[in-house]
Design a protein around this motif. Structure first.
Motif, PDB file in Angstrom:
ATOM      1  N   HIS B 368      31.704  11.719  23.882  1.00  0.00           N
ATOM      2  CA  HIS B 368      33.019  11.602  24.533  1.00  0.00           C
ATOM      3  C   HIS B 368      33.111  10.385  25.456  1.00  0.00           C
ATOM      4  N   ASP B 391      34.060   2.081  12.362  1.00  0.00           N
ATOM      5  CA  ASP B 391      33.936   3.488  12.722  1.00  0.00           C
ATOM      6  C   ASP B 391      33.791   3.658  14.242  1.00  0.00           C
ATOM      7  N   ASP B 394      37.039   3.030  15.953  1.00  0.00           N
ATOM      8  CA  ASP B 394      37.902   4.208  15.880  1.00  0.00           C
ATOM      9  C   ASP B 394      37.564   5.211  16.979  1.00  0.00           C
ATOM     10  N   HIS B 395      36.268   5.419  17.141  1.00  0.00           N
ATOM     11  CA  HIS B 395      35.806   6.309  18.200  1.00  0.00           C
ATOM     12  C   HIS B 395      36.343   5.867  19.559  1.00  0.00           C
ATOM     13  N   ILE B 397      38.799   3.806  20.242  1.00  0.00           N
ATOM     14  CA  ILE B 397      40.265   3.820  20.315  1.00  0.00           C
ATOM     15  C   ILE B 397      40.761   5.252  20.523  1.00  0.00           C
ATOM     16  N   GLY B 398      40.164   6.179  19.773  1.00  0.00           N
ATOM     17  CA  GLY B 398      40.575   7.574  19.877  1.00  0.00           C
ATOM     18  C   GLY B 398      40.316   8.170  21.247  1.00  0.00           C
ATOM     19  N   LEU B 399      39.305   7.647  21.958  1.00  0.00           N
ATOM     20  CA  LEU B 399      38.978   8.179  23.279  1.00  0.00           C
ATOM     21  C   LEU B 399      39.647   7.397  24.404  1.00  0.00           C
ATOM     22  N   ALA B 400      40.308   6.280  24.066  1.00  0.00           N
ATOM     23  CA  ALA B 400      40.896   5.445  25.118  1.00  0.00           C
ATOM     24  C   ALA B 400      42.147   6.102  25.680  1.00  0.00           C
ATOM     25  N   GLU B 401      42.347   5.895  26.992  1.00  0.00           N
ATOM     26  CA  GLU B 401      43.518   6.482  27.623  1.00  0.00           C
ATOM     27  C   GLU B 401      44.536   5.397  27.969  1.00  0.00           C
TER      28      GLU B 401
END
Lengths: 123, 414
Positions: B368, B391, B394-395, B397-401
Motif C-alpha cells: 500500500h 505494472d 499502475d500500482h 497511480i492507483g495508490l496516488a491521492e
C-alpha cells in the motif's frame, strides 16, 4: 465490513467517457481498479449510464408518476459505485481519497447494511 | 458612524481577534487548564470569551491588552460554568483554585507560558499516538475538529469525539502537567517532535511523488516547532526538525508548474527556491550541530541541506545523501526512509543497485506504500524492463491521492 463508494460525476466527467482508451483519465481509473483488486478489498463495481438516460418512477395516491431524468436535479450525479470489503471506515476513506473520481466530482462513503436486507428477506 | 465605517470597524476587530486568538490560544488554554487539567472546559471558556470579544470590542474599542481581556473573560466563564455544575463532586476545590489565581495580578501579560507542558501532555504515552497531533493542533493552535479531520482524512464527527475522549482521559487519567524529568525527556520529546512532523506531512524526502495530504497544516506545524524552540532552545533535535521543515517549505512553490503540473525535486529550478528559508534552515542545522547530539530530524534536515546545495553547485552529492540515509536507517528503519535510501543509491550507483535495495524490503510492508511503487517504476523504466515498469506505475497511480502526482506518473508511464 462492506462499504459502498458512491461516485458522483460532474457533467464534464461524464463527457470524458467518450474519450479513447489512451486518455489519462481512463488510465487513472484502470490503475485504481487494479490497485483495489491487488489489495484484496474489491467486491464489485459498476458504472451507470449518463443521467439523461434515467427514468424516475413514483406511486402516489393510487397513481403512477413516471418522470424523465434522475431523482434529483443536481449538478453532480451518481455515475457509478464500488463495493469494497474493508476493516474500518478509515480504510474506506483512504480508498475514497485515492479514487480518481474524488479529484473531479465527489465520492460518498456509506457502510452497507446487510442486517436490514436480511430482515427484509426472512421477515 | 455610517454603515461603511461600522463595517470596516467590524472587519478590523474581527481581524484583531483572529490574530490575538492565533497568537494567544495555546498560552491561554494551557494557563486556564493548568490546575484543573480540564482542556475541554478551558477551550469552551476561551471560545465564550472570543464570542463576547466579537460583541463588545467593536462598540467599546479594542482593550489595551486584548490577551489579558480574553483571559479575564474566559476565567469568568470558567467559574460560572463550575458554579453551574456545583453538584458535581469535586468541583469545589477547583473553584477555590481558580478564585485564588484570579486575585493574582495576572492581568498583565506576564502570566506564565505553560504551552510546553501542554505539548508534553498532548503527546503523553498513555494517549493513543494517533491523537497526539490532533490534540496539539486543537489545544495549542485552536484548530477546529472539522479542519483537523480534513487533514487526517477522518470523519469530522468521529474526530470530534476522539478529541473529546482524549481530553477526558487527560482530565481524569492523572496525566501530569509537567515537563518530563531528565530520564524520560528524550523519549517524550521524540513523541512531541513526531506529532509536529506528522502535521507537516510525512514523506517530503522522497523524489517521485508522495501524498501530501498534510500540506494544509505545513504552516501550523512550523509554527508549533517555533513555539517548541522558544520553550526549549537547547535541544538539538528541535532545531533539526525546524531545519527540516524550513528546507521543504523553501521548495514549496517550485513543486508545481504554473499549470499545476507536479515537478519532482530533480527537475525543480533552484532559482525558485526561497533563499531566506534555506538560510534560516541552515542556521538551525548549524545550531543543532553545535550540541553534538545527532538525531533523526537532524539527519533528515542534512539530506535536504545537500539537495539545497544544488542551488549553488548545480549538482547533487548523492553519495553524501546515501550516507545520511544509512545513518537514518540505523535510528529508524521506517519505510519512507528505506525507499529514500534506495532512490539515493540508484542515483549514486545506478538503477540496478537501487532496485536491489528496494527488493530487500519485505513485500507485505509495501503493497500500500505509494512512494515505493513510484520509485520502483522509475528504476525499472530506466533499466528498460518496460512490462514490469508499467505494472509498477499502475500500482503507484492507483495508490496516488494527489491528482497532480497521478498525472505526472501517467505521463511517465506512457
Amino acid at each position: 465490513m462492506q462499504f459502498a463508494l458512491l461516485i458522483y460525476h460532474t457533467p464534464e466527467e461524464f463527457a470524458l467517457r467518450e474519450k479513447d482508451y489512451s486518455d489519462p483519465h481512463l488510465g487513472a481509473w484502470r490503475a485504481y481498479y487494479k490497485a483495489l483488486v491487488e489489495a484484496g478489498v474489491y467486491v464489485s463495481a459498476n458504472a451507470l449510464e449518463v443521467p439523461e438516460t434515467a427514468t424516475t418512477v413514483r406511486h402516489r395516491e393510487g397513481k403512477r408518476r413516471v418522470q424523465d431524468g434522475p431523482y434529483a436535479e443536481t449538478k453532480e450525479q451518481l455515475g457509478g459505485f464500488i463495493i469494497l470489503d474493508l476493516p474500518s471506515i478509515n480504510a474506506a476513506l483512504e480508498w475514497a481519497a485515492r479514487c480518481p473520481g474524488a479529484s473531479i466530482g465527489a465520492v460518498e462513503v456509506r457502510p452497507l447494511d446487510p442486517e436490514t436486507l436480511r430482515r427484509g428477506f426472512t421477515g | 458612524m455610517n454603515d461603511g465605517n461600522q463595517e470596516e470597524m467590524h472587519t478590523s476587530v474581527a481581524r484583531t481577534i483572529e490574530r490575538v486568538a492565533r497568537e494567544s490560544y495555546g498560552r491561554l488554554v494551557a494557563y486556564l487548564s493548568f490546575h484543573t487539567h480540564d482542556l475541554a472546559s478551558a477551550e469552551d471558556a476561551l471560545s465564550d470569551a472570543l464570542v463576547s470579544a466579537l460583541e463588545t470590542w467593536p462598540q467599546n474599542g479594542l482593550p489595551q491588552n486584548p490577551e489579558a481581556w480574553l483571559l479575564t473573560a474566559a476565567r469568568r466563564s470558567l467559574i460560572d460554568g463550575i458554579r453551574h455544575h456545583r453538584v458535581v463532586v469535586g468541583a469545589e476545590p477547583t473553584l477555590v483554585l481558580l478564585k485564588e489565581s484570579s486575585t493574582e495580578p495576572a492581568l498583565s501579560t506576564a502570566f506564565p507560558d505553560e504551552r510546553l507542558k501542554l505539548l508534553f501532555v498532548c503527546a503523553h504515552p498513555s494517549i493513543d499516538p494517533a491523537m497526539h497531533t490532533p490534540l496539539m493542533l486543537q489545544t495549542v493552535l485552536g484548530l477546529d475538529a472539522a479542519r483537523i479531520a480534513h487533514a487526517f482524512l477522518a470523519q469530522p464527527k468521529t474526530m470530534g469525539q476522539r478529541l473529546f475522549r482524549a481530553k477526558t482521559k487527560i482530565r481524569h487519567g492523572g496525566i501530569p502537567f509537567e515537563i518530563p524529568g531528565e530520564r524520560d525527556l528524550p523519549e517524550r520529546l521524540d513523541a512531541v517532535l513526531e506529532a509536529i512532523y506528522a502535521a507537516f506531512g510525512i514523506g517530503w524526502d522522497d523524489m517521485f511523488g508522495i501524498d501530501q495530504s498534510g500540506r494544509d497544516l505545513a504552516e501550523e506545524a512550523i509554527w508549533l516547532a517555533r513555539v517548541l524552540l522558544q520553550l526549549m532552545p537547547g535541544e538539538a533535535e528541535v532545531h533539526g526538525l525546524l531545519a527540516l521543515m524550513l528546507h521543504c517549505e523553501a521548495r514549496w512553490s517550485a513543486r508545481r508548474a504554473r499549470d499545476g503540473r507536479y515537478i519532482p525535486l530533480s527537475e525543480q529550478d533552484p532559482k525558485q527556491w526561497s533563499r531566506p528559508l534555506i538560510e534560516e534552515a541552515e542556521r538551525h542545522l548549524a545550531a543543532a550541530a553545535k550540541r553534538s547530539r545527532p538525531g533523526r530530524f537532524q539527519l533528515e534536515a542534512a539530506i535536504q541541506s545537500v539537495h539545497a546545495e544544488r542551488a549553488l553547485s548545480g549538482c547533487t552529492d548523492w553519495a553524501a545523501i546515501g550516507l545520511f540515509y544509512r545513518q537514518l536507517i540505523q535510528i529508524s528503519p521506517a519505510l519512507g526512509i528505506r525507499v529514500g535510501y534506495a532512490a539515493a543509491v540508484a542515483e549514486a550507483q545506478g538503477p540496478a543497485a537501487g532496485l536491489a535495495v528496494l527488493d530487500s524490503i519485505a513485500s507485505d510492508d509495501v503493497s500500500h506504500y505509494q512512494a515505493y511503487w513510484a520509485v520502483r517504476a522509475h528504476l525499472l523504466q530506466s533499466l528498460g524492463i518496460t512490462h514490469e515498469a508499467s505494472d509498477a506505475y499502475d500500482h503507484a497511480i492507483g495508490l496516488a491521492e494527489d491528482p497532480a502526482i497521478r498525472e505526472f506518473l501517467l505521463r511517465k508511464r506512457g
